[in-house]
Design an enzyme around this catalytic site. Structure first.
Site, PDB file in Angstrom:
ATOM      1  CG  ASN A 210       8.586 -11.029 -39.843  1.00 17.44           C
ATOM      2  OD1 ASN A 210       7.556 -10.532 -40.247  1.00 17.44           O
ATOM      3  ND2 ASN A 210       9.785 -10.746 -40.368  1.00 17.44           N
ATOM      4  CG  ASP A 211       3.444 -13.286 -36.171  1.00 13.44           C
ATOM      5  OD1 ASP A 211       3.052 -14.211 -36.903  1.00 13.44           O
ATOM      6  OD2 ASP A 211       3.564 -13.373 -34.935  1.00 13.44           O
TER       7      ASP A 211
END
Ligand code: CTP
Length: 403
Positions: A210-211
């Site tokens: 994820n980010d």
């Protein structure tokens, strides 16, 4: 604020060096014990004897640096220091500090100092404005050094400009406004912090993630350490450098994170789960690289739920342990956050709206609403992740007090 504090004052070659005597006196009057380091250039403007007499402490210079008595003077001084102030700081001294040089007593002492640091520049206005000096100033700021603004007015060169050494009384006033000394609210406490986005392997060369940049967790680790805690940072891969002095446990997957947390949690006083944990992992990770073939225009990935680490922790949590979570939400922020607080038996939860591009994932800033188990809520302004981390640590310490 300076009562009982050990202040190291580094003085470099500048016409303003004589004003450092007044600064040393002001710091002493405010309660500090002051020890002075003179660069070789400073020793041409002012003498060690002046400062030895004023401070009643030995003065470190390039000629008194190395003794044959086995003492490593600059390290002894660095370890003694609660606050390091370089004033006046010449362009050259700033360049040495910004580049991590240790080629004379002043720069070596500075590099060896782990205490908060303040630079008070004083130089010709063109030297101050030079791109190289501004670059060095920015580097120092990035390293967490406070750089005061030089004053504007008449310079020794006979014209006016920005670069003047501020009046010592002004410097002391500015220092008092900065929160330079972190209260040791977590002294003796052991805190686990998790950070970064976990990686779930698809095959030897691919993973789901994820980010998350890890910035929030790293900031919490640094703030907890500054508050006196013994910190273990369990971290997924990030681009960040862990704060010096924390124990780093690298992990990749949620399963590894769960294992690292659950084996250490029984010995900890608190756990802060800032990691962005993958909720799903591939049902099976392929041993070999998944190849595209003529027939597979579509590839369907089957995922299974990962363990909810905080929910597992809740099962073994003792009443004197504190758990803190983050809630990353894109909608119904407070309602979802409240639900997470309860379902994971948390003492404190920092809820943040990750749909906003200016805060949260990957950004340097954040804005959170703190929700506590006792029902209290408060929202921070949009500010740096460091400030949010300091606010979180203050709340964590207050909750630990009540346990
Ligand atoms: N968390 C955890 N284990 C997981 C997932 C999340 O311990 N498998 C932790 C996170 O580190 C965070 C908190 O739980 O502190 C909330 O994470 P978040 O991703 O916001 O929520 P989820 O529990 O994943 O719930 P949802 O998917 O419904 O948002």
């Amino acid at each position: 604020m300076f009562e009982g504090k050990h202040v190291t004052l580094t003085i470099s070659g500048s016409v303003a060096a004589y004003k450092a005597a007044t600064l040393a006196r002001s710091l002493q009057r405010a309660g500090a014990t002051v020890r002075v380091v003179l660069t070789a250039a400073a020793a041409r403007f002012v003498t060690p004897a002046t400062f030895a007499a004023l401070t009643k402490q030995p003065v470190l210079t390039d000629t008194t640096w190395w003794h044959d008595d086995g003492q490593i003077a600059h390290v002894e001084l660095a370890d003694w220091t609660d606050l390091a102030i370089a004033a006046p700081a010449s362009a050259n001294l700033m360049a040495q500090f910004a580049n991590g040089l240790a080629n004379d007593v002043a720069s070596a002492t500075w590099l060896a100092t782990a205490a908060p640091k303040v630079v008070v520049p004083a130089m010709n206005s063109h030297m101050w404005q030079a791109a190289a000096t501004q670059r060095n100033r920015q580097r120092l700021l990035d390293d967490g050094v406070t750089v005061l603004q030089p004053a504007t007015g008449a310079l020794a060169e006979g014209y006016a400009g920005t670069g003047r050494f501020p009046e010592p009384a002004d410097i002391v006033r500015q220092l008092e406004q900065l929160e330079l000394f972190t209260p040791q609210t977590l002294r003796g406490k052991s805190v686990i912090v998790t950070a970064g986005g976990t990686r779930e392997r698809l095959d030897p060369v691919r993973f789901l993630t994820n980010d998350s940049s890890g910035k929030m967790g790293y900031a919490v680790a640094a703030a907890a350490q500054a508050a006196g805690a013994t910190v273990t940072l369990i971290t997924a891969p990030t681009r960040l450098t862990p704060p010096a002095g924390v124990t780093v446990v690298p992990i990749q997957s949620t399963a590894e994170l769960a294992e690292a947390v659950l084996t250490r949690f029984p010995q900890a006083d608190a756990l802060v789960m800032a990691a962005a944990v993958a909720d799903f992992q591939p049902l099976t990770a392929a041993d070999q690289k998944i190849k595209k073939t003529k027939d597979n225009d579509e590839l369907i990935l089957k995922l299974k739920k990962t363990p909810d680490i905080l929910a597992e922790v809740a099962k073994v949590k003792r009443t004197n342990q504190v758990t803190v979570g983050f809630a990353a939400e894109t909608q119904n922020l407070l309602a979802n956050a409240q639900r997470k607080l309860q379902s994971k038996s948390l003492d404190l939860l920092a809820a943040n709206d990750v749909s906003r591009a200016d805060i949260g994932f990957n950004s340097d800033d954040n804005q959170v609403t703190f929700i506590q188990a006792d029902g209290s809520r408060d929202q921070t302004p949009k500010t740096s992740k460091q400030m949010i981390a300091t606010a979180l640590v203050a709340r964590l310490a207050a909750i630990l007090e009540t346990k």
